[in-house]
Scaffold this motif. Structure first.
Motif, PDB file in Angstrom:
ATOM      1  N   TYR A 182       0.731  -1.260   0.053  1.00  0.00           N
ATOM      2  CA  TYR A 182       0.167  -0.297  -0.092  1.00  0.00           C
ATOM      3  C   TYR A 182       0.908   1.432   0.050  1.00  0.00           C
ATOM      4  N   VAL A 183       2.189   1.109   0.736  1.00  0.00           N
ATOM      5  CA  VAL A 183       3.139   1.622   1.477  1.00  0.00           C
ATOM      6  C   VAL A 183       3.409   2.450  -0.477  1.00  0.00           C
ATOM      7  N   GLU A 184       3.999   1.380  -1.357  1.00  0.00           N
ATOM      8  CA  GLU A 184       4.428   1.430  -2.788  1.00  0.00           C
ATOM      9  C   GLU A 184       3.328   2.492  -3.429  1.00  0.00           C
ATOM     10  N   ARG A 185       2.365   1.243  -3.757  1.00  0.00           N
ATOM     11  CA  ARG A 185       1.516   1.970  -4.335  1.00  0.00           C
ATOM     12  C   ARG A 185       0.797   4.016  -3.877  1.00  0.00           C
ATOM     13  N   GLY A 186       0.721   3.823  -2.558  1.00  0.00           N
ATOM     14  CA  GLY A 186       0.614   5.629  -2.740  1.00  0.00           C
ATOM     15  C   GLY A 186       2.055   6.236  -2.959  1.00  0.00           C
ATOM     16  N   TYR A 187       3.159   5.943  -2.612  1.00  0.00           N
ATOM     17  CA  TYR A 187       4.982   6.747  -3.344  1.00  0.00           C
ATOM     18  C   TYR A 187       4.393   6.494  -5.300  1.00  0.00           C
ATOM     19  N   MET A 188       3.946   5.631  -5.806  1.00  0.00           N
ATOM     20  CA  MET A 188       3.345   5.989  -6.881  1.00  0.00           C
ATOM     21  C   MET A 188       2.102   7.250  -7.516  1.00  0.00           C
ATOM     22  N   LEU A 189       1.437   6.886  -6.618  1.00  0.00           N
ATOM     23  CA  LEU A 189       0.316   8.287  -6.582  1.00  0.00           C
ATOM     24  C   LEU A 189       0.557   9.376  -6.763  1.00  0.00           C
ATOM     25  N   GLN A 190       1.880   9.687  -5.675  1.00  0.00           N
ATOM     26  CA  GLN A 190       2.285  10.726  -5.271  1.00  0.00           C
ATOM     27  C   GLN A 190       3.491  10.907  -6.092  1.00  0.00           C
ATOM     28  N   SER A 191       3.886  10.483  -7.414  1.00  0.00           N
ATOM     29  CA  SER A 191       4.136  10.817  -8.159  1.00  0.00           C
ATOM     30  C   SER A 191       3.782  11.216  -9.208  1.00  0.00           C
ATOM     31  N   GLN A 192       3.028  10.410  -9.328  1.00  0.00           N
ATOM     32  CA  GLN A 192       0.864  11.386  -9.993  1.00  0.00           C
ATOM     33  C   GLN A 192       0.742  12.367  -9.988  1.00  0.00           C
ATOM     34  N   GLY A 193       1.073  12.982  -8.620  1.00  0.00           N
ATOM     35  CA  GLY A 193       0.538  14.174  -8.521  1.00  0.00           C
ATOM     36  C   GLY A 193      -0.882  13.883  -7.838  1.00  0.00           C
ATOM     37  N   ASP A 194      -1.366  12.394  -7.254  1.00  0.00           N
ATOM     38  CA  ASP A 194      -2.314  12.318  -7.041  1.00  0.00           C
ATOM     39  C   ASP A 194      -2.438  11.972  -4.762  1.00  0.00           C
ATOM     40  N   ASP A 195      -1.720  13.017  -4.208  1.00  0.00           N
ATOM     41  CA  ASP A 195      -1.125  13.494  -2.863  1.00  0.00           C
ATOM     42  C   ASP A 195      -2.762  12.736  -2.579  1.00  0.00           C
ATOM     43  N   ALA A 196      -3.904  12.910  -2.287  1.00  0.00           N
ATOM     44  CA  ALA A 196      -5.218  12.224  -1.748  1.00  0.00           C
ATOM     45  C   ALA A 196      -5.099  10.583  -1.850  1.00  0.00           C
ATOM     46  N   GLY A 197      -4.850  10.427  -3.495  1.00  0.00           N
ATOM     47  CA  GLY A 197      -5.210   8.558  -3.439  1.00  0.00           C
ATOM     48  C   GLY A 197      -4.045   8.773  -2.403  1.00  0.00           C
ATOM     49  N   ALA A 198      -2.388   8.960  -2.406  1.00  0.00           N
ATOM     50  CA  ALA A 198      -1.317   8.721  -1.726  1.00  0.00           C
ATOM     51  C   ALA A 198      -1.562   8.357  -0.594  1.00  0.00           C
ATOM     52  N   ALA A 199      -2.352   9.422   0.285  1.00  0.00           N
ATOM     53  CA  ALA A 199      -2.641   9.462   1.795  1.00  0.00           C
ATOM     54  C   ALA A 199      -3.600   8.510   2.132  1.00  0.00           C
ATOM     55  N   ALA A 200      -4.507   8.070   1.321  1.00  0.00           N
ATOM     56  CA  ALA A 200      -5.583   6.917   1.293  1.00  0.00           C
ATOM     57  C   ALA A 200      -4.982   5.386   1.619  1.00  0.00           C
ATOM     58  N   GLU A 201      -3.919   5.972   0.537  1.00  0.00           N
ATOM     59  CA  GLU A 201      -3.655   4.054  -0.027  1.00  0.00           C
ATOM     60  C   GLU A 201      -1.775   4.170   1.648  1.00  0.00           C
ATOM     61  N   MET A 202      -1.811   5.115   2.008  1.00  0.00           N
ATOM     62  CA  MET A 202      -1.091   4.737   3.306  1.00  0.00           C
ATOM     63  C   MET A 202      -1.412   4.649   4.768  1.00  0.00           C
ATOM     64  N   ARG A 203      -2.822   5.441   4.595  1.00  0.00           N
ATOM     65  CA  ARG A 203      -3.774   4.953   5.493  1.00  0.00           C
ATOM     66  C   ARG A 203      -4.273   3.687   5.907  1.00  0.00           C
ATOM     67  N   GLU A 204      -4.576   2.956   4.794  1.00  0.00           N
ATOM     68  CA  GLU A 204      -4.897   1.231   4.392  1.00  0.00           C
ATOM     69  C   GLU A 204      -3.824   1.075   5.177  1.00  0.00           C
ATOM     70  N   GLY A 205      -2.679   0.753   4.137  1.00  0.00           N
ATOM     71  CA  GLY A 205      -1.367  -0.034   4.747  1.00  0.00           C
ATOM     72  C   GLY A 205      -1.663  -0.144   6.366  1.00  0.00           C
ATOM     73  N   LEU A 206      -1.691   1.149   6.911  1.00  0.00           N
ATOM     74  CA  LEU A 206      -1.519   1.335   8.535  1.00  0.00           C
ATOM     75  C   LEU A 206      -3.593   0.482   8.841  1.00  0.00           C
ATOM     76  N   ARG A 207      -4.292   0.384   8.590  1.00  0.00           N
ATOM     77  CA  ARG A 207      -4.801   0.057   8.944  1.00  0.00           C
ATOM     78  C   ARG A 207      -4.743  -1.461   8.610  1.00  0.00           C
TER      79      ARG A 207
END
Length: 369
Positions: A94-119
């Protein structure tokens, strides 16, 4: 003063499973010294040969990161999904996918992905660090600081978590606490360039430039191309009167990218202006302007610095035009200029802004802009 945090990039160093001490495809897949494109085929071979589920998931994550850094986002998505399926309770995919989304400018999606990783893996150090870094990059300093509470008790003392907390504390203005975190992280083995850079920034903020020089030197010694390490070093050197050393640092810095040279030259020019050395600062403001053009950028801060240096070097007409160019790039400068001019006794009416700027610029160093 220049804050310093981890230099931006598409993907941080992967904090996945430790690479086994093996020669062959698995080692090449994880080898940071190889170009990312050259790691993909070894990853594929290693994934096919992996018998251990955890090892296979780890290799999928490495291949996914290598794929998206070469622009193959769809293939990376498939690898991250496969890693999640193999290890559904693991935060890292989830974290790695978050970094990928961040690299594409999707900060909201990246944060949601990292929070899902914490879940799925409560308290994951990697997810906490990823989320903190993302929030810090977005300027959400309090949220970044509060994220530490999501880490497990053990992760809260992890040196990378502590270093990121120090970054956010510094941005919130608590520089003494930030320094304590930075020192703690380094003592625990997280001796990274950006942490020394953050220490330099906090020391400058605390009016301890001599100490800041030493920390900034450590930062650039560990990472010679570290832009904000050079910026902090230059600012601190000028503050303690070691102007020639500051100039030498700019001239000798390993800064092949025009955008990086622009930032460092601009810092040197502005630091010299603030130190009353506008005569020495103008050439570096010109360097910053040239690098800005070379990089194809329009940066109001660089143009504003140039305008100030023109003003104190007896070129009021050019200075007024440059001030107005900064306004054209960033309209927010208009109100700031108008307020300062009004405070100096010049008409603050936006319609008279250029005339007021010219009148003030004609007084040279006395303008107070």
């Amino acid at each position: 003063m220049i804050p310093r945090f981890p230099p931006p990039g598409l993907v941080p160093a992967l904090c996945l499973l430790a690479a086994p001490a093996l020669a062959g495809p698995a080692e090449d897949c994880r080898n940071p010294d190889l170009a990312r494109a050259d790691r993909i085929a070894p990853c594929t071979a290693a994934i096919g040969a992996a018998a251990d589920v955890a090892d296979k998931a780890d290799l999928l994550l490495y291949r996914g990161a290598n794929l998206y850094n070469t622009g193959d986002y769809a293939a990376a998505e498939a690898d991250f999904a496969a890693a999640r399926k193999l290890r559904p309770d693991w935060a890292d995919p989830y974290v790695e996918r978050g970094y990928m989304l961040q690299s594409q400018g999707d900060d909201a999606g990246a944060a949601a992905e990292m929070r899902e990783g914490l879940r799925v893996e409560p308290g994951s150090t990697y997810a906490v660090v990823g989320l903190m870094s993302l929030l810090a990059d977005a300027g959400r300093w309090q949220e970044c600081f509060d994220t530490v509470a999501l880490a497990s008790p053990a992760a809260q003392s992890d040196p990378e978590v502590v270093a990121n907390r120090g970054r956010c504390r510094a941005e919130l203005g608590d520089h003494e606490a930030a320094l304590a975190d930075d020192r703690d992280a380094i003592a625990r083995g997280y001796d990274e360039a950006w942490v020394h850079g953050n220490m330099a920034w906090s020391l400058i903020a605390l009016d301890r430039p001599e100490e800041a020089v030493e920390e900034a030197r450590l930062a650039v010694s560990r990472e010679p191309g570290f832009v904000n390490g050079h910026r902090n070093l230059i600012e601190a050197l000028v503050q303690v009167g070691r102007v020639d050393e500051a100039v030498d640092d700019f001239r000798l810095a390993d800064l092949p990218e025009p955008a990086d040279r622009m930032q460092v030259a601009n810092t040197l020019a502005w630091s010299l202006f603030q130190a009353g050395r506008g005569d020495k600062g103008l050439p570096f403001a010109q360097d910053a302007m040239a690098a800005m053009g070379e990089a194809g950028l329009r940066d109001a801060d660089v143009v504003d610095t140039y305008a100030h240096l023109l003003m104190v070097n007896g070129r009021p007409d050019d200075a007024a035009k440059a001030f107005m160019e900064a306004v054209a790039i960033d309209p927010g400068y208009r109100d700031g200029y108008a307020r300062r001019l009004a405070g100096l006794g010049y008409p603050g009416d936006p319609a008279q802004l250029e005339a007021s700027l010219l009148a003030c610029a004609k007084t040279g160093p006395g303008c107070g802009m």
